[in-house]
Design a protein around this motif. Structure first.
Motif: not given
Length: 293
Positions: A94, A98, A151, A171, A174
């Motif tokens: 994750s 990001k 994500m 997030n 994106k």
């Protein structure tokens, strides 16, 4: 078939900055290669995700992958910037998603986000990462690829796996590239990696320039695509070649041609000593790239 080309910048991993003593000058030498590529017909510049040099760990410079990617994104204006490939074990997926989203924005959509399972045992242990055998690393990689993709494509994704979990992370942004940052998976594993390419990726990297191996791995990828209903032609099929600066460019062009005939449509070059001499890179751009445009 039109073929696109990328080039690795000298990052230190392959002992390719050791003749420059000052670390600031080393970084500028790396940046100078990226800027030279940005001015030419190259589609992309590339970095590795390693902490220690090869073929063995030495007390020499190796610049960190994502720091380099983000700075090169601001030091160039046209080329895409990618990793071949990011090591899944070094960043929780994750967080990787990001970071990549942020760099895609910083580069105005020029990120090629690479991800792989990782392999360099020495640096894992030296940096305090738990070294795991292949089945566990591949299990983690499988889950990580799905998490990253979600994500980038879902507002508050939820995932509970054996190795990772996420619980509605936000997030934003994106990224810039649509529908999400360009996702490149490295490795030729036929049961896991190439199936993940067919499921989630925009590009793969296989064969290390070997035509027979490229042909075989892409055949496996095509079979996965057929089973999953994915259009094989929408996936970039890349391979890597190391250029011999002393060899005639006609010989190098022949190597590229054989890789293309085997199914590759993207070639990423590593050029020894490019930190000290741009001439082979410029000559390749002038004499070889136009043959495949």
């Amino acid at each position: 078939m039109s073929v696109r080309f990328g080039v690795f910048v000298p990052q230190g991993w392959k002992m390719d900055l050791v003749e420059i003593a000052d670390p600031v000058e080393q970084y500028e030498a790396m940046t100078a290669v990226a800027r030279a590529a940005d001015a030419g017909p190259w589609d992309s510049v590339w970095v590795y995700d390693h902490f220690h040099t090869v073929p063995e760990p030495t007390v020499n410079t190796t610049f960190e992958c994502w720091t380099v990617t983000s700075t090169l994104a601001r030091d160039t204006s046209r080329v895409n910037i990618g990793q071949m490939v990011g090591c899944n074990g070094y960043r929780q997926p994750s967080l990787y998603a990001k970071i990549a989203s942020t760099v895609d924005v910083a580069s105005n959509g020029r990120l090629y986000a690479g991800l792989g399972a990782g392999w360099y045992e020495h640096e894992w242990k030296a940096y305090g990462y738990e070294w795991k055998e292949v089945p566990q690393r591949m299990g983690e990689f499988r889950e990580a690829v799905e998490i990253v993709h979600r994500m980038w494509t879902e507002e508050r994704p939820v995932f509970q796996g054996r190795h990772y979990s996420i619980d509605g992370p936000i997030n934003e942004p994106k990224g810039v590239r649509k529908p999400h940052p360009s996702f490149w998976l490295g490795g030729g594993g036929e049961k896991v990696t190439l199936k993940l390419v067919a499921q989630y990726a925009d590009a793969c990297n296989v064969g290390a320039g070997d035509p027979d191996l490229i042909r075989h791995k892409l055949g496996v990828l095509r079979a996965h695509c057929d089973k999953l209903g994915r259009d094989y032609d929408t996936i970039i099929k890349s391979t890597t070649l190391e250029l011999n600066p002393a060899a005639p460019m006609s010989e190098t062009a022949g190597r590229v041609e054989r890789a293309v005939e085997a199914g590759a449509d993207y070639v990423i070059l590593y050029i020894p000593r490019v930190a000290y001499d741009h001439e082979p890179m410029l000559r390749f751009a002038q004499e070889v790239i136009p043959q495949f445009s």
